[in-house]
Design an enzyme around this catalytic site. Structure first.
Site, PDB file in Angstrom:
ATOM      1  N   ALA A  65       0.855  -1.176   0.000  1.00  0.00           N
ATOM      2  CA  ALA A  65       0.000   0.000   0.000  1.00  0.00           C
ATOM      3  C   ALA A  65       0.902   1.241   0.000  1.00  0.00           C
ATOM      4  O   ALA A  65       2.026   1.195   0.495  1.00  0.00           O
ATOM      5  CB  ALA A  65      -0.885  -0.007   1.242  1.00  0.00           C
ATOM      6  N   GLU A 111      -0.479  -9.484  -0.854  1.00  0.00           N
ATOM      7  CA  GLU A 111      -1.893  -9.793  -0.592  1.00  0.00           C
ATOM      8  C   GLU A 111      -2.719  -9.768  -1.878  1.00  0.00           C
ATOM      9  O   GLU A 111      -3.651 -10.552  -2.052  1.00  0.00           O
ATOM     10  CB  GLU A 111      -2.446  -8.803   0.446  1.00  0.00           C
ATOM     11  CG  GLU A 111      -1.805  -9.003   1.819  1.00  0.00           C
ATOM     12  CD  GLU A 111      -2.118  -7.893   2.800  1.00  0.00           C
ATOM     13  OE1 GLU A 111      -1.985  -6.705   2.427  1.00  0.00           O
ATOM     14  OE2 GLU A 111      -2.488  -8.190   3.944  1.00  0.00           O
TER      15      GLU A 111
HETATM   16  C1  HXC Z   1       4.991   4.422  -1.279  1.00  0.00           C
HETATM   17  C2  HXC Z   1       6.900   3.473  -2.088  1.00  0.00           C
HETATM   18  C3  HXC Z   1       6.550   2.226  -1.528  1.00  0.00           C
HETATM   19  C4  HXC Z   1       5.312   2.156  -0.804  1.00  0.00           C
HETATM   20  C5  HXC Z   1       8.425   1.989  -2.518  1.00  0.00           C
HETATM   21  N1  HXC Z   1       8.069   3.270  -2.702  1.00  0.00           N
HETATM   22  N2  HXC Z   1       7.513   1.329  -1.806  1.00  0.00           N
HETATM   23  N3  HXC Z   1       6.118   4.560  -1.975  1.00  0.00           N
HETATM   24  N4  HXC Z   1       4.578   3.273  -0.711  1.00  0.00           N
HETATM   25  N5  HXC Z   1       4.862   1.018  -0.273  1.00  0.00           N
HETATM   26  C6  HXC Z   1       8.793   4.306  -3.433  1.00  0.00           C
HETATM   27  C7  HXC Z   1       9.968   4.842  -2.639  1.00  0.00           C
HETATM   28  O1  HXC Z   1       9.544   5.815  -1.721  1.00  0.00           O
HETATM   29  C8  HXC Z   1      10.823   5.426  -3.745  1.00  0.00           C
HETATM   30  O2  HXC Z   1      10.295   6.655  -4.167  1.00  0.00           O
HETATM   31  C9  HXC Z   1      10.604   4.439  -4.882  1.00  0.00           C
HETATM   32  O3  HXC Z   1       9.365   3.753  -4.596  1.00  0.00           O
HETATM   33  C10 HXC Z   1      11.693   3.404  -5.007  1.00  0.00           C
HETATM   34  O4  HXC Z   1      11.857   2.779  -3.748  1.00  0.00           O
HETATM   35  P1  HXC Z   1      13.279   2.631  -3.000  1.00  0.00           P
HETATM   36  O5  HXC Z   1      12.968   2.396  -1.566  1.00  0.00           O
HETATM   37  O6  HXC Z   1      14.175   3.762  -3.367  1.00  0.00           O
HETATM   38  O7  HXC Z   1      13.835   1.300  -3.702  1.00  0.00           O
HETATM   39  P2  HXC Z   1      14.767   0.175  -3.054  1.00  0.00           P
HETATM   40  O8  HXC Z   1      15.885   0.806  -2.259  1.00  0.00           O
HETATM   41  O9  HXC Z   1      15.115  -0.742  -4.181  1.00  0.00           O
HETATM   42  O10 HXC Z   1      13.851  -0.599  -1.998  1.00  0.00           O
HETATM   43  C11 HXC Z   1      12.714  -1.301  -2.482  1.00  0.00           C
HETATM   44  C12 HXC Z   1      11.816  -1.724  -1.279  1.00  0.00           C
HETATM   45  C13 HXC Z   1      11.494  -0.467  -0.427  1.00  0.00           C
HETATM   46  C14 HXC Z   1      12.567  -2.753  -0.422  1.00  0.00           C
HETATM   47  C15 HXC Z   1      10.579  -2.366  -1.859  1.00  0.00           C
HETATM   48  O11 HXC Z   1      11.003   0.572  -1.305  1.00  0.00           O
HETATM   49  C16 HXC Z   1      10.457  -0.712   0.623  1.00  0.00           C
HETATM   50  O12 HXC Z   1      10.790  -1.250   1.683  1.00  0.00           O
HETATM   51  N6  HXC Z   1       9.211  -0.278   0.371  1.00  0.00           N
HETATM   52  C17 HXC Z   1       8.159  -0.372   1.344  1.00  0.00           C
HETATM   53  C18 HXC Z   1       7.646  -1.777   1.411  1.00  0.00           C
HETATM   54  C19 HXC Z   1       6.542  -1.937   2.468  1.00  0.00           C
HETATM   55  O13 HXC Z   1       6.786  -1.632   3.654  1.00  0.00           O
HETATM   56  N7  HXC Z   1       5.335  -2.359   2.038  1.00  0.00           N
HETATM   57  C20 HXC Z   1       4.240  -2.535   2.937  1.00  0.00           C
HETATM   58  C21 HXC Z   1       3.381  -1.321   2.950  1.00  0.00           C
HETATM   59  S1  HXC Z   1       2.057  -1.478   4.082  1.00  0.00           S
HETATM   60  P3  HXC Z   1      11.090   8.034  -3.965  1.00  0.00           P
HETATM   61  O14 HXC Z   1      10.161   9.067  -4.535  1.00  0.00           O
HETATM   62  O15 HXC Z   1      11.332   8.152  -2.513  1.00  0.00           O
HETATM   63  O16 HXC Z   1      12.348   7.845  -4.764  1.00  0.00           O
HETATM   64  C22 HXC Z   1       0.908  -2.355   3.290  1.00  0.00           C
HETATM   65  C23 HXC Z   1      -0.362  -2.554   4.027  1.00  0.00           C
HETATM   66  C24 HXC Z   1      -1.258  -3.443   3.251  1.00  0.00           C
HETATM   67  O17 HXC Z   1       1.062  -2.806   2.194  1.00  0.00           O
HETATM   68  C25 HXC Z   1      -2.643  -3.250   3.632  1.00  0.00           C
HETATM   69  C26 HXC Z   1      -3.600  -3.643   2.530  1.00  0.00           C
HETATM   70  C27 HXC Z   1      -3.383  -3.039   1.163  1.00  0.00           C
END
Ligand code: HXC
Length: 257
Positions: A65, A111
């Protein structure tokens, strides 16, 4: 119909939905969820579609998300709007669905994939439920569908540590149907989708519903439901054509207009 966050096309009898927010690793925001509903609803209605494939980019199926959109929300915002209650388009689809997953499938991305009937993963795919690292828990099946798919041991490991697992581990523990080289992902996914879409549509929809019910019903009820469905399909063109074709030593032609 033009979409802001998706690329949607039809290939023969297969509907293809590509998540298209590459700069945010296909993070799922409200617009994307709404557009998914529209795209799935259109494919559901279209009698010429027999299977839907959902995919992302080579780097990310979806990294969860959208954290930027989620961060300012309060409990009452979530509760009042029943936040994410309708982010379940693949799960609602009565037609077979395939997730073709490359790269990150994290949080809501994992999911979303788990809502699909088949998960075909590229060898670079990474699955995980990292919500705990954000101080929250999965909200779209990451504790429920994941546990049913992989069992308690792996589900606890993923949900409590937030670690990612690679495609090979995901296949070994039953989350993934097949793992293929990244370069072959869409070819294999489309072949599987075309195979399914060429079957009798009511039969495929029934088969899907039966397997889904296996998670929900006690065995005796599931077996009764399966037998009734088996009986009922003898009232379809699909059964007549399938068996006639076998007897005539030819390929069946289902779904003729
Ligand atoms: C918003 C996101 C994002 C997210 C990545 N980005 N994931 N933006 N929401 N979930 C954005 C980053 O901010 C960044 O933008 C760009 O995508 C590239 O990501 P990086 O982090 O620079 O890439 P990398 O170093 O390769 O790392 C990849 C990654 C990391 C490991 C996937 O981005 C990450 O940990 N993302 C979050 C994953 C996460 O926690 N997901 C769960 C979310 S909660 P900018 O503009 O900053 O360059 C969830 C709840 C579900 O899903 C509930 C039901 C739907």
């Amino acid at each position: 119909m033009t979409y802001e966050t998706l690329i949607v096309e039809t290939v023969g009898r297969v509907g293809v939905i590509r998540l298209n927010r590459p700069k945010a690793l296909n993070a799922l925001n409200s617009t994307l969820a709404e557009e998914l509903r529209t795209a799935f609803a259109a494919f559901e209605k279209d009698e010429e579609i027999g299977c839907v494939v959902i995919t992302g980019t080579e780097r990310a199926f979806a990294a969860g998300a959208d954290i930027k959109e989620m961060a300012p929300r309060s409990f009452i915002d979530n509760f009042s709007s029943n936040y994410m209650a309708n982010w379940d388009s693949p799960a609602r689809s009565r037609k077979p669905t395939i997730a073709a997953v490359a790269g990150f499938a994290l949080g809501g991305g994992c999911e979303l994939a788990m809502q699909c009937d088949l998960v075909i993963a590229a060898d670079n795919a990474k699955f995980g439920q990292p919500e705990i690292t954000l101080g929250i828990v999965p909200g779209l099946g990451g504790t429920q569908r994941l546990t049913r798919a992989v069992g308690k041991a792996k589900a606890m490991d993923l949900v409590l540590t937030g670690r990612m697992m690679d495609a090979e581990e995901a296949e070994r523990c039953g989350l993934v149907s097949r793992v293929v080289p990244l370069a072959d992902l869409m070819t294999v996914a489309m072949q599987a989708a075309e195979t399914i879409a060429a079957m009798s549509l009511p039969t495929a929809m029934t088969a899907k519903e039966l397997v889904q019910r296996a998670h929900e019903l006690p065995l005796a009820e599931g077996l009764r439901f399966e037998r009734r469905a088996f009986h009922a399909l003898f009232g379809t063109d699909g059964q007549r054509e399938g068996m006639q074709a076998f007897l005539e030593k030819r390929k069946p032609h289902f779904n003729q207009p």
